[in-house]
Scaffold this motif. Structure first.
Motif, PDB file in Angstrom:
ATOM      1  N   GLU A 170       0.803  -1.220   0.000  1.00 55.05           N
ATOM      2  CA  GLU A 170       0.000   0.000   0.000  1.00 55.05           C
ATOM      3  C   GLU A 170       0.838   1.274   0.000  1.00 55.05           C
ATOM      4  OE1 GLU A 170      -3.896  -0.042   1.941  1.00 55.05           O
ATOM      5  OE2 GLU A 170      -3.199  -1.898   2.924  1.00 55.05           O
ATOM      6  N   ARG A 171       1.941   1.245  -0.756  1.00 53.32           N
ATOM      7  CA  ARG A 171       2.754   2.426  -0.990  1.00 53.32           C
ATOM      8  C   ARG A 171       2.750   2.678  -2.491  1.00 53.32           C
ATOM      9  NH1 ARG A 171       3.316   0.729   3.907  1.00 53.32           N
ATOM     10  NH2 ARG A 171       5.104   1.237   5.219  1.00 53.32           N
ATOM     11  N   GLU A 196      -0.920   3.927   2.297  1.00 54.02           N
ATOM     12  CA  GLU A 196      -2.333   3.640   2.596  1.00 54.02           C
ATOM     13  C   GLU A 196      -3.199   4.860   2.288  1.00 54.02           C
ATOM     14  OE1 GLU A 196      -2.394   2.163   6.633  1.00 54.02           O
ATOM     15  OE2 GLU A 196      -1.322   0.331   6.048  1.00 54.02           O
ATOM     16  N   GLU A 197      -2.938   5.478   1.128  1.00 50.61           N
ATOM     17  CA  GLU A 197      -3.662   6.625   0.577  1.00 50.61           C
ATOM     18  C   GLU A 197      -3.421   7.934   1.320  1.00 50.61           C
ATOM     19  OE1 GLU A 197      -7.793   5.599   0.077  1.00 50.61           O
ATOM     20  OE2 GLU A 197      -7.299   3.741  -0.970  1.00 50.61           O
ATOM     21  N   THR A 235       1.957  10.450   8.081  1.00 50.82           N
ATOM     22  CA  THR A 235       1.913   9.139   8.727  1.00 50.82           C
ATOM     23  C   THR A 235       2.840   9.139   9.942  1.00 50.82           C
ATOM     24  OG1 THR A 235       3.770   8.197   7.479  1.00 50.82           O
ATOM     25  CG2 THR A 235       1.551   8.051   6.468  1.00 50.82           C
TER      26      THR A 235
END
Length: 179
Positions: free
Chosen positions: A67-68, A78-79, A85
C-alpha cells in the motif's frame, strides 16, 4: 544505512560497489526504505559515482502490495501522504514532505526529474521518449510514478530497452524484481 552518518553511508555503499566490481556484476540495484527514510540521495550518488557518468538511477518508490504508491511525484502510504503518517515522526530521520523528487534532490548532488503517471499509463512510446529526453538533458536521477505492479513492470521493460546506458533501479523491491 537508514540512520548512518554520511561517511558511513559512503563507506558501506562503496564497499558493496567494490565487491560488485570484483564479481563483475552486470546489473546493480539500489534498495531503499519504502517510506523514503534515510539519506537515499547520498546512497544513490555513491552508486552513480562508482558506476560512472554513463549511469542513471530510476527511482520508483512504489510498493503496491504494501500500500505504498506514488502519484504526481508524491509518496502515499495507505492513501495518505507519507509526511502525515507515523513515519514522519521518526526521531532520527523525520519526513516533512511527501514529494519524492524534492526529498531526493535535497540529499543529492545530481539533477532529479519526475516523470508522471500520465506517461506510464499510456503504455506506449511516451514513457520511453520522456525517459530518453531527460537523460539527454543531463538528469541522473529519474523519479517515476507507479500505482500498480503492472505500472512497475512497464517501467522495468522501458529500462531494459535502454541501450548504451547503465540503468540502476532504485526502489523498495518491486522494480528490482521486475527489472
Amino acid at each position: 544505512s537508514r540512520y548512518a552518518s554520511d561517511q558511513t553511508i559512503k563507506q558501506r555503499v562503496g564497499a558493496a560497489m567494490e565487491k560488485f566490481k570484483i564479481w563483475d556484476a552486470k546489473v546493480i540495484c539500489k534498495r531503499i526504505d519504502s517510506t523514503l527514510r534515510g539519506n537515499i540521495g547520498l546512497e544513490i550518488d555513491t552508486v552513480l559515482d562508482y558506476r560512472g557518468p554513463n549511469s542513471v538511477a530510476v527511482v520508483v518508490a512504489s510498493f503496491p502490495d504494501s500500500e505504498r504508491i506514488s502519484s504526481g511525484g508524491y509518496l502515499l502510504v495507505e492513501e495518505i501522504p507519507v509526511q502525515q503518517t507515523d513515519v514522519a515522526k521518526d526521531p532520527i530521520t523525520p519526513l516533512t514532505e511527501s514529494f519524492i523528487p524534492s526529498i531526493i534532490q535535497k540529499q543529492s548532488k545530481h539533477k532529479v526529474i519526475h516523470i508522471g503517471l500520465d506517461k506510464v499509463l499510456e503504455r506506449g512510446k511516451s514513457l520511453r521518449e520522456e525517459f530518453d529526453t531527460n537523460i539527454k538533458n543531463g538528469y541522473r536521477i529519474i523519479v517515476i510514478d507507479a500505482v500498480t505492479n503492472e505500472d512497475i513492470e512497464h517501467i522495468a521493460e522501458t529500462m531494459a530497452r535502454t541501450e548504451q546506458l547503465d540503468v540502476i533501479p532504485v526502489d523498495p523491491g518491486p522494480l528490482t524484481a521486475a527489472y
